[in-house]
Design an enzyme around this catalytic site. Sequence first.
Site, short mmCIF file in Angstrom:
data_model
loop_
_atom_site.label_atom_id
_atom_site.label_comp_id
_atom_site.label_asym_id
_atom_site.label_seq_id
_atom_site.Cartn_x
_atom_site.Cartn_y
_atom_site.Cartn_z
CG ASP A 8 -2.27 0.68 0.89
OD1 ASP A 8 -2.25 1.81 0.37
OD2 ASP A 8 -3.33 0.08 1.17
N GLY A 27 4.51 1.83 -1.48
CA GLY A 27 4.65 2.46 -2.78
C GLY A 27 3.34 2.48 -3.53
CG ASP A 28 1.13 4.64 -7.37
OD1 ASP A 28 0.32 3.72 -7.55
OD2 ASP A 28 1.00 5.76 -7.91
CG PHE A 29 -1.46 -0.66 -6.36
CD1 PHE A 29 -2.04 0.05 -7.40
CD2 PHE A 29 -2.26 -0.97 -5.26
CE1 PHE A 29 -3.37 0.44 -7.36
CE2 PHE A 29 -3.60 -0.59 -5.22
CZ PHE A 29 -4.15 0.11 -6.27
CG HIS A 67 -15.34 -1.10 -5.92
ND1 HIS A 67 -15.72 -2.14 -5.09
CD2 HIS A 67 -14.81 -0.16 -5.11
CE1 HIS A 67 -15.44 -1.82 -3.85
NE2 HIS A 67 -14.88 -0.63 -3.84
#
Length: 367
Positions: free
Chosen positions: A228, A256-258, A276
């Site tokens: 995350d 980190g940014d996935f 979603h």
Amino acid sequence: MTLNAGVPDSNEKFRTESRVERMSESHAADAADAFALSQLMFPTTAVCISVAARHGLADVLAEGSLSVGQLAERTGTDEVQLGKVLRLLAEEGVFREVGPDVFANSRLSHLLRKGFPRSQHAMATLVGEPWLWNSWSKLSEGLASGRPGFELAHGMALWAYLAGDAAAGVVFNDAMRDFSEALSDLVASSYPAFTDGGVVADLGGGTGTYLRAILRTYPSVERGVLADLPAVIEQAETSPELAELLASGRLGLHGGDFFEAVPSGVDVYVVKQVMHSWDDDSIIRLLRRCRETSPEATFVAAEFVRDTKASRFVKNFDLIMTITMNGNIRTEAQYATVFEKGGYELTSVLPTDTAFSLVEARPVARP
């Protein structure tokens, strides 16, 4: 006690269907129809549930029934207004009126207590947040513009707002944790393929509630990796619930940014309530990132699936996604399309004992 958000009230469904059938036969509304419609126009239940959570009514009633006057005195609330809230909630099965103006907890109101198993206290608090109600007020304008009500009401995206308002962020994160904790074990136990072991990475997994349920349910899983944003991972590092798993090395953390990087050496990537929240292009980008990083890994999404049998809960949640971030609950065919474009083939949609389904996809063999 379990929380099954996906099962509608069968009596309510029968009454609604019966009235619709009568309407289709006569093609003329009568006074009873007007009254039936008018009963759907009150926003009271959700806000009263939130009020009950904020004032700790269920916590006070944990010791036994009390009169409205006694409960008002103990909670510092107005007796007249409190009585109206309790009578409405008792009508809905939240609290019980055991005597004239004497109330006790019910199976549902116990879930408004802090620390109660499967507690929904934080979620109940969230549904009464002013920023959320302001967003609902912009639904009509959103229908015309296609923009989420939150952005119309606040002039920024939800994530930016929560990042800038620490108190709102805590309420939101606590609500997501409570909801996940109530259902995660049921969702995890619905995918026995986890017994194959290996490494499971939870993308956007928050503070690890779902991944912890997987590791607890399936001791054969070798290792879990929680991924995350760095600020969320910092919270996970100090979480008492994860301390033992972290100390044993059975759980690793990935900040980190996935969309930019995902954990490598993974056998199964999982997400829960993530797909979603993003448009197709973003999800396809995430899937391709996973495909490149761990080419043989299975992808399993715990998500709601929209179809003709979708429960009222799912339909409501779909609208909430619209007003908060313009997210969408997909159909099975729509999931298949995004997986295909991301390099996967949708292989199964497994039901769970909740409103969630487990959408499984496996990598397509490269030519």
